[in-house]
Design a protein around this motif. Structure first.
Motif, PDB file in Angstrom:
ATOM      1  N   GLY A  21       0.851  -1.213   0.050  1.00  0.00           N
ATOM      2  CA  GLY A  21      -0.156  -0.128  -0.086  1.00  0.00           C
ATOM      3  C   GLY A  21       0.747   1.248   0.088  1.00  0.00           C
ATOM      4  N   LEU A  22       1.930   1.343   0.539  1.00  0.00           N
ATOM      5  CA  LEU A  22       2.832   2.523   0.720  1.00  0.00           C
ATOM      6  C   LEU A  22       3.449   2.286  -0.745  1.00  0.00           C
ATOM      7  N   ALA A  23       3.825   1.285  -1.140  1.00  0.00           N
ATOM      8  CA  ALA A  23       4.424   1.653  -2.640  1.00  0.00           C
ATOM      9  C   ALA A  23       3.551   2.221  -3.630  1.00  0.00           C
ATOM     10  N   ILE A  24       2.150   1.858  -3.619  1.00  0.00           N
ATOM     11  CA  ILE A  24       1.276   2.385  -4.273  1.00  0.00           C
ATOM     12  C   ILE A  24       1.117   3.976  -4.214  1.00  0.00           C
ATOM     13  N   ALA A  27       3.822   5.788  -5.432  1.00  0.00           N
ATOM     14  CA  ALA A  27       3.655   5.986  -6.900  1.00  0.00           C
ATOM     15  C   ALA A  27       2.756   6.898  -7.362  1.00  0.00           C
ATOM     16  N   ARG A  28       1.712   6.974  -6.643  1.00  0.00           N
ATOM     17  CA  ARG A  28       0.621   8.039  -6.903  1.00  0.00           C
ATOM     18  C   ARG A  28       1.151   9.485  -6.588  1.00  0.00           C
ATOM     19  N   ASN A  29       1.736   9.622  -5.490  1.00  0.00           N
ATOM     20  CA  ASN A  29       2.179  10.810  -4.923  1.00  0.00           C
ATOM     21  C   ASN A  29       3.294  11.518  -5.694  1.00  0.00           C
ATOM     22  N   GLN A 137       4.175  12.319   0.182  1.00  0.00           N
ATOM     23  CA  GLN A 137       4.577  13.275  -0.457  1.00  0.00           C
ATOM     24  C   GLN A 137       5.547  14.110  -0.157  1.00  0.00           C
ATOM     25  N   ARG A 138       5.494  14.496   1.043  1.00  0.00           N
ATOM     26  CA  ARG A 138       6.784  15.531   1.701  1.00  0.00           C
ATOM     27  C   ARG A 138       8.035  14.979   1.841  1.00  0.00           C
ATOM     28  N   LEU A 139       8.071  13.738   2.436  1.00  0.00           N
ATOM     29  CA  LEU A 139       9.226  12.970   2.953  1.00  0.00           C
ATOM     30  C   LEU A 139       9.499  11.838   2.336  1.00  0.00           C
ATOM     31  N   VAL A 140       8.611  10.830   1.829  1.00  0.00           N
ATOM     32  CA  VAL A 140       9.114   9.443   1.645  1.00  0.00           C
ATOM     33  C   VAL A 140       9.190   9.545   0.060  1.00  0.00           C
ATOM     34  N   VAL A 141       8.513  10.198  -0.810  1.00  0.00           N
ATOM     35  CA  VAL A 141       8.766  10.168  -2.255  1.00  0.00           C
ATOM     36  C   VAL A 141      10.176  10.747  -2.754  1.00  0.00           C
ATOM     37  N   PRO A 142      10.477  11.817  -2.152  1.00  0.00           N
ATOM     38  CA  PRO A 142      11.627  12.426  -2.388  1.00  0.00           C
ATOM     39  C   PRO A 142      13.037  11.387  -2.178  1.00  0.00           C
ATOM     40  N   ARG A 143      12.650  10.675  -1.005  1.00  0.00           N
ATOM     41  CA  ARG A 143      13.840   9.629  -0.472  1.00  0.00           C
ATOM     42  C   ARG A 143      13.667   8.257  -1.420  1.00  0.00           C
TER      43      ARG A 143
END
Length: 261
Positions: A21-24, A27-29, A137-143
């Motif tokens: 779910g986190l992976a999805i 990908a969406r964000n 969106q703020r922390l996980v996606v950039p990492r």
């Protein structure tokens, strides 16, 4: 009757589902605005700073061991002319993305997990959610994107360093012929071999980032929980990497015909 929660494996399945779910969500964000460009650049630099030197140091003996082992085997069966092709293909297709992913997971992923875990126990993540800011969106996606980009770039570096190390040890230590080494490589290698290596590195970087982020966002509580989450993230990533590598290699060998076949 026992409740479903008492059956063995239910907890592991629940954790696996949450990780997917986190992976999805990531990908969406990824395509949602605004994109955190500054955070992405900072994370890229951070991951590079903690992984580039260990990766370079590991790739040299890794390529040398493969070259020496394959050179010894080809000499025993009288196929010295294929030493170059076997060594280079083994390094590019298998060793390079695996080494890169292990270093990304062990150094970069553990740092990402520790950072997010410390933010979680300080309740910074909860404060962001209260303010309406998405921590994904703020922390996980950039990492995660930083881990993917750095993994691809480091994979290219490991491939070059590993091939050069294999060439040196085969030609210098095993009295191989430089011309035969290069000729066999050009005769059997093909461009899809490089593409599958980069695709593996990209997927491995994504897996390392997702696992590190998930464990960092779900620590058991307290500093000890963050430390345990870091250890779990590294172990889980290693297990997933070898399984995914097996699947990707099997698909590649079935889909892409060998050169000259």
């Amino acid at each position: 009757m026992s409740s479903p929660a008492t059956f063995p494996g239910v907890g592991a399945l629940r954790e696996t589902g949450r990780m997917f779910g986190l992976a999805i969500d990531v990908a969406r964000n990824t395509f949602r605005r605004p994109f955190q460009l500054r955070e992405f650049i900072q994370q890229c630099w951070f991951v590079v700073s903690v992984t580039v030197l260990p990766t370079a140091l590991v790739s040299i003996p890794f390529g040398a061991v493969i070259a020496l082992q394959i050179g010894s085997l080809t000499r025993q069966i009288g196929a010295q002319s294929f030493t170059g092709a076997a060594s280079v293909l083994a390094i590019i297709q298998q060793a390079s993305p695996i080494v890169t992913a292990l270093l990304i997971a062990g150094a970069g992923g553990s740092a990402i997990c520790a950072d997010l875990g410390s933010r979680k126990i300080r309740e910074e993540i909860d404060a962001m959610e209260v303010l309406g800011v998405s921590p994904i969106q703020r922390l996980v996606v950039p990492r995660v994107l930083a881990a993917m980009l750095v993994s691809v770039l480091l994979n290219g570096m490991v491939s070059v360093v590993g091939v050069m190390g294999g060439y040196f040890f085969n030609v210098i230590l095993q009295d191989g012929t430089p011309g035969a080494y290069l000729a066999s490589f050009s005769a059997l290698a093909q461009l899809p071999d490089l593409w599958i290596s980069e695709i593996k590195a990209l997927i491995f970087g994504f897996i390392a980032g997702i696992v590190a982020a998930y464990r960092g966002l779900n620590p058991a509580g307290g500093p000890k929980g963050v430390g345990d989450a870091v250890n779990q993230a590294v172990v889980i990533t290693f297990l997933l990497l070898f399984f995914v590598n097996f699947v990707l290699t099997t698909i590649y060998l079935q889909v892409v015909p060998a050169k000259g076949s």
